[in-house]
Enzyme design. Structure first.
Site, PDB file in Angstrom:
ATOM      1  N   SER A 196      -3.098  -0.207  13.894  1.00 18.12           N
ATOM      2  CA  SER A 196      -4.301   0.438  13.357  1.00 18.12           C
ATOM      3  C   SER A 196      -5.326   0.588  14.474  1.00 18.12           C
ATOM      4  O   SER A 196      -5.359   1.592  15.164  1.00 18.12           O
ATOM      5  CB  SER A 196      -4.854  -0.392  12.199  1.00 18.12           C
ATOM      6  OG  SER A 196      -6.030   0.178  11.694  1.00 18.12           O
ATOM      7  N   LYS A 197      -6.150  -0.436  14.698  1.00 18.39           N
ATOM      8  CA  LYS A 197      -7.142  -0.382  15.761  1.00 18.39           C
ATOM      9  C   LYS A 197      -7.022  -1.557  16.725  1.00 18.39           C
ATOM     10  O   LYS A 197      -7.169  -1.386  17.927  1.00 18.39           O
ATOM     11  CB  LYS A 197      -8.551  -0.379  15.157  1.00 18.39           C
ATOM     12  CG  LYS A 197      -8.876   0.835  14.306  1.00 18.39           C
ATOM     13  CD  LYS A 197     -10.293   0.696  13.741  1.00 18.39           C
ATOM     14  CE  LYS A 197     -10.654   1.880  12.875  1.00 18.39           C
ATOM     15  NZ  LYS A 197     -12.031   1.741  12.296  1.00 18.39           N
ATOM     16  N   LYS A 245      44.615 -19.431  23.676  1.00 20.66           N
ATOM     17  CA  LYS A 245      45.647 -19.729  22.693  1.00 20.66           C
ATOM     18  C   LYS A 245      45.774 -18.546  21.741  1.00 20.66           C
ATOM     19  O   LYS A 245      44.800 -18.129  21.130  1.00 20.66           O
ATOM     20  CB  LYS A 245      45.310 -20.995  21.914  1.00 20.66           C
ATOM     21  CG  LYS A 245      46.483 -21.457  21.070  1.00 20.66           C
ATOM     22  CD  LYS A 245      46.211 -22.772  20.388  1.00 20.66           C
ATOM     23  CE  LYS A 245      47.475 -23.323  19.762  1.00 20.66           C
ATOM     24  NZ  LYS A 245      48.217 -22.325  18.981  1.00 20.66           N
ATOM     25  N   LYS A 298       0.877  -1.173   0.000  1.00 22.55           N
ATOM     26  CA  LYS A 298       0.000   0.000   0.000  1.00 22.55           C
ATOM     27  C   LYS A 298       0.913   1.222   0.000  1.00 22.55           C
ATOM     28  O   LYS A 298       1.668   1.447   0.949  1.00 22.55           O
ATOM     29  CB  LYS A 298      -0.931  -0.009   1.213  1.00 22.55           C
ATOM     30  CG  LYS A 298      -1.948  -1.145   1.173  1.00 22.55           C
ATOM     31  CD  LYS A 298      -2.835  -1.165   2.401  1.00 22.55           C
ATOM     32  CE  LYS A 298      -3.853  -0.040   2.369  1.00 22.55           C
ATOM     33  NZ  LYS A 298      -4.836  -0.160   3.490  1.00 22.55           N
ATOM     34  N   THR A 320      -4.455 -11.405   2.693  1.00 23.28           N
ATOM     35  CA  THR A 320      -3.175 -11.029   3.309  1.00 23.28           C
ATOM     36  C   THR A 320      -3.431 -10.265   4.603  1.00 23.28           C
ATOM     37  O   THR A 320      -4.523  -9.748   4.834  1.00 23.28           O
ATOM     38  CB  THR A 320      -2.349 -10.132   2.369  1.00 23.28           C
ATOM     39  OG1 THR A 320      -3.080  -8.927   2.108  1.00 23.28           O
ATOM     40  CG2 THR A 320      -2.049 -10.839   1.055  1.00 23.28           C
TER      41      THR A 320
END
Length: 888
Positions: free
Chosen positions: A181-182, A591, A59, A243
């Protein structure tokens, strides 16, 4: 920076063009494109594992998100356009009436490019592509909890806990994500054996069950009218075509909030809120990624189907870990992979070569029946095989008869690659850069550009590709150009070359050392835990040469002439942690990767400080800065044992930096080098104090005397590194963390045995090394024409015979290999100094008198007494060739 300015930056080896960096994308906070790019670059290490392999929908707010009164225009984008950089990994997804080409967000450069395109939000499905470009079954389930009118975030968190409870009852661990978002998203890992439709139906049933249990707070129907005063559980995002905003993605809201994985404790906090891009990196740095465990579970599931989330399922199905030496890990790693490759020569039922490119946590593999192509005019067949584990990058050995792939496998070449194009299951274009003496260098040039193109179905199969040698388009990626020329075998195959393995590149996203573990000129403080270690009962061997016996002064006499050379240093036996069982009898030292030296401080002599190498050679003039030892020793005369090291800018020993100092002979050059970058002397034993020999005293007593005699300030040229007081495991871990060579375990009651290699001292190395006698060389080919291509090496046995142990073809520079051609003329001879040399290695060899010693790193000894994958570390002028023996 001006609004219309542009620049090009390198991001992990990719060039990304950036424009309008001062453009404000979030007017409410003044957040610019530059800040958005910086956020995605910083958060990439934790975000990428949740996105890799998944088609990304973006987006974009090209002109920013705008304001509440004037929202910015958003573009919902699936397909990639023609302006997309070729190196962006992509995959095609065919729908009923069209095909989309999506980016796969698996590297930091792609994230930065998306931010440059103002793609503020990145959305991904719950499934991944496999390496053939086919969608797999979902590897996670998600519930999107969306608050209706009148609902606060704390109430959404309560519903998230309801979801967690249900999933826990099904044996699934859930992770919450404040969406930015919410609402809140709740994720859980899946075994990958069910389709998206089946998981979507399951999610729907769980949502309805929760609604039935909590009707006053939960609703599972999508009708908005029913959401007032309730939390809507959106189960539909588990459908294959749906999605969800990716974890750690920004949101295109008025403030730059982020979808942030949270802990359940954080979700229970009274002031729970959504976080923005200024807060998230610090939070992740403080407590890590709560969702990382979910990704590990998703990738570790051993499924039976070929489309599960674990890319190693097919690999494991063909192998029995109890019957093959091949690595058979339980899980495919979810982390983003460095761009490395290996080509293995596989002498199975039919000789072929296997090309493997690291990608998405595995080695995507192709079998090349005729090897890599050596002429752009002719293509070779490439058959895609199952993905292999990353551990296969270094695998070599014999796969037993009757097992899948039975036969001998060796590493033909290995190194890094630069990605030009990767279309999942369709096309891959890469520039391979192999080892200096690798098969590529011997056939088409150390760097070469190849295209792998899927040819579709052939003979009823769809795994057939072709591999094409491409002409380099001017400068190759990262400014490299492909080497030309090279010897091409008549059959067009890459030839049976077994080069040394090149070191793996470290990605720019690799984490910096943890604060407090960085070496300065003295090791970090010793851990508080202390348990000593036990006796080990292996017997000490005899001196290795007659000259060593002559110089072996093991008595307690104090009458040795001061002008005589001091005792030769005592040597440790190569071992492993199993040689030092738990117990109270051992001391542990770090070492140091340097040059062993015995130092004599004698205030009645001139010079006061003299140094002897392990061979008994006087090296005082080579290291004039170590005259500082005079000020560190509090007695009139002392004989001390230690290691001369060159420290890098971080205070770590660097054997390569010590090389020019060890070989320097010109007094003016030595003085200039000593002033410019002095070496350091690390002392760990004392053999004599004011005429009294301490050789027969216990290690603990000698150590106490050393710390009394030498007053070495921290950070000085002369140092007495502390004895490690932890257990062996802790000492080994500390040595690794401090980037040292290994650990030496010394029995506390051990006496000092000059010139002898004794089992009362055990050295445990992280990388195996071997001193070798160089007795010949072979000319280079291709880009190494006119130079030394490889050195022929051997070790002496106790009867004085020089046995051939292999050829070393990597680890040198072009300047060295050119200079050696001239240097070697003075020691050339007509016949081989070795007992036996294979005809293949002796074919064009130039023989040398066996008078020079070098050091190599290697993988292991073969059953025939050869070094497996040796790599040159440098000359050892401090060693006597006659003393060189095999280390175990």
């Amino acid at each position: 920076m001006a609004r219309n300015s542009e620049t090009s930056v390198a991001v992990d080896g990719r060039r990304v063009r950036l424009t309008n960096l001062d453009k404000v994308l979030y007017p409410a906070t003044g957040t610019t494109k530059a800040e958005v790019i910086a956020y995605y670059s910083e958060i990439a290490p934790v975000m990428l594992p949740h996105c890799s392999g998944r088609p990304a929908t973006r987006k974009r707010w090209v002109n920013g998100v705008g304001t509440e009164d004037d929202p910015g225009q958003v573009f919902f984008t699936k397909n990639l356009d023609s302006g997309t950089p070729d190196w962006v990994v992509r995959a095609e997804l065919t729908h009923s009436d069209h095909t989309n080409v999506y980016p796969l967000v698996g590297d930091r450069a792609t994230l930065v490019w998306l931010a440059q395109m103002a793609a503020l939000e990145i959305h991904v499905p719950q499934w991944r592509f496999d390496s053939a470009g086919r969608p797999r079954n979902p590897d996670r389930i998600v519930f999107d909890l969306d608050p209706g009118p009148g609902i606060e975030l704390a109430q959404v968190a309560q519903v998230a806990r309801f979801v967690r409870e249900v999933l826990s009852g099904m044996g699934m661990d859930a992770v919450p994500v404040t969406s930015g978002s919410k609402g809140i998203h709740v994720y859980a890992a899946l075994p990958g054996v069910h389709t998206s439709s089946q998981i979507s139906d399951l999610a729907k049933e769980l949502a309805r069950s929760l609604e039935a249990d909590h009707p006053d707070l939960v609703v599972s129907e999508m009708a908005k009218a029913k959401r007032v005063g309730k939390v809507f559980i959106d189960w539909s995002q588990n459908h294959s075509n749906k999605t969800t905003v990716a974890p750690y993605s920004l949101r295109g809201r008025h403030h730059p909030t982020v979808a942030v994985p949270r802990t359940w404790d954080e979700l229970a906090e009274k002031d729970l809120r959504h976080l923005d891009l200024t807060e998230v990196p610090a939070l992740v740095a403080e407590r890590g990624d709560p969702m990382a465990a979910l990704e590990s579970v998703a990738h570790s599931t051993d499924t039976a189907g070929g489309h599960g989330p674990d890319r190693l399922t097919a690999y494991r199905a063909k192998r029995d870990a109890a019957r093959t030496p091949e690595p058979v890990p339980h899980a495919a790693p979810p982390e983003v992979t460095e761009p490395v490759f290996v080509i293995q020569e596989h002498d199975a039922s039919r000789l072929h070569w296997d090309l493997r490119l690291a990608h998405e946590g595995v080695l995507v593999s192709w079998a090349l029946p005729k090897g890599v192509p050596t002429d752009p005019a002719g293509n070779h067949l490439a058959v895609q095989t199952e993905d292999h584990p990353m551990e296969y990058l270094t695998f070599h050995g014999s796969i037993p008869r009757g097992e899948y792939g039975a036969g001998e496998m060796t590493i033909w070449d290995t190194g890094t690659y630069d990605l030009e194009k990767w279309r999942e299951g369709k096309e891959v274009i890469v520039t391979l850069t192999g080892a200096d003496g690798g098969g590529l260098a011997g056939s088409v040039g150390r760097s070469a550009r190849f295209a792998l193109i899927r040819t579709g179905r052939r003979d009823g199969d769809d795994n057939h590709w072709l591999i094409h040698l491409m002409k380099p388009p001017g400068p190759a990626p990262n400014g490299m150009t492909a080497d030309g020329g090279g010897r091409v075998p008549k059959d067009g195959s890459p030839g049976r070359v077994s080069p040394a393995r090149a070191g793996r590149a470290v990605s720019a996203s690799a984490e910096a050392p943890t604060p407090g573990t960085r070496i300065t000129t003295t090791p970090p403080p010793r851990p508080a835990s202390a348990q000593a270690l036990p006796n080990h009962t292996r017997t000490a061997g005899p001196p290795t040469t007659a000259s060593a016996k002559a110089r072996d002064r093991v008595g307690g006499s104090t009458s040795a002439a001061r002008s005589a050379a001091p005792p030769l240093p005592m040597l440790a036996t190569l071992g492993s942690p199993v040689d030092v069982p738990d117990g109270p009898g051992w001391a542990l030292e770090m070492k140091w990767d340097g040059m062993r030296a015995v130092a004599v401080v004698d205030r009645d002599a001139d010079p006061v400080v003299r140094l002897w190498a392990r061979s008994g050679r006087d090296i005082t003039a080579t290291f004039p800065e170590l005259a500082a030892l005079t000020d560190a020793v509090s007695v009139e005369r002392a004989v001390l044992d230690g290691e001369i090291v060159a420290l890098d800018a971080g205070g770590r020993p660097d054997f390569a930096d010590l090389q020019p100092r060890m070989q320097a002979t010109n007094p003016r050059e030595i003085a200039a080098a000593a002033a410019r970058r002095p070496v350091h002397l690390m002392l760990f034993d004392v053999l004599e104090v004011d005429g009294t020999e301490l050789l027969d005293q216990r290690y603990d007593d000698r150590r106490a005397a050393l710390e009394t005699v030498v007053d070495a300030p921290a950070g000085g040229i002369v140092q007495v590194p502390p004895v490690f007081d932890g257990d062996l495991d802790a000492a080994v871990e500390a040595s690794l963390a401090w980037n040292l060579e290994g650990v030496v375990a010394k029995r506390r009651d051990s006496r000092y045995l000059p010139g002898r290699r004794a089992s009362s001292w055990i050295k445990i190395k992280h990388t195996r090394t071997q001193d070798v006698v160089v007795g010949g060389w072979r000319p280079g080919q291709g880009g190494r024409t006119g130079q030394v291509g490889s050195l022929l090496a051997g070790v002496f046995d106790d009867d004085g015979a020089l046995h051939y142990v292999g050829r070393v073809g990597s680890g040198f520079t072009a300047a060295e290999t050119s200079a050696w051609v001239r240097e070697f003329t003075s020691t050339a001879r007509d016949r081989s100094p070795f007992e036996e040399v294979p005809a293949l290695d002796a074919r064009d060899a130039h023989w040398l008198e066996p008078t020079r010693v070098g050091e190599v790193a290697f993988g292991e000894w073969t059953p025939t007494g050869r070094l497996r994958h040796p790599r040159w570390r440098g000359w050892r002028p401090d060693l006597d060739p006659a003393t060189v023996r095999r280390n175990g």
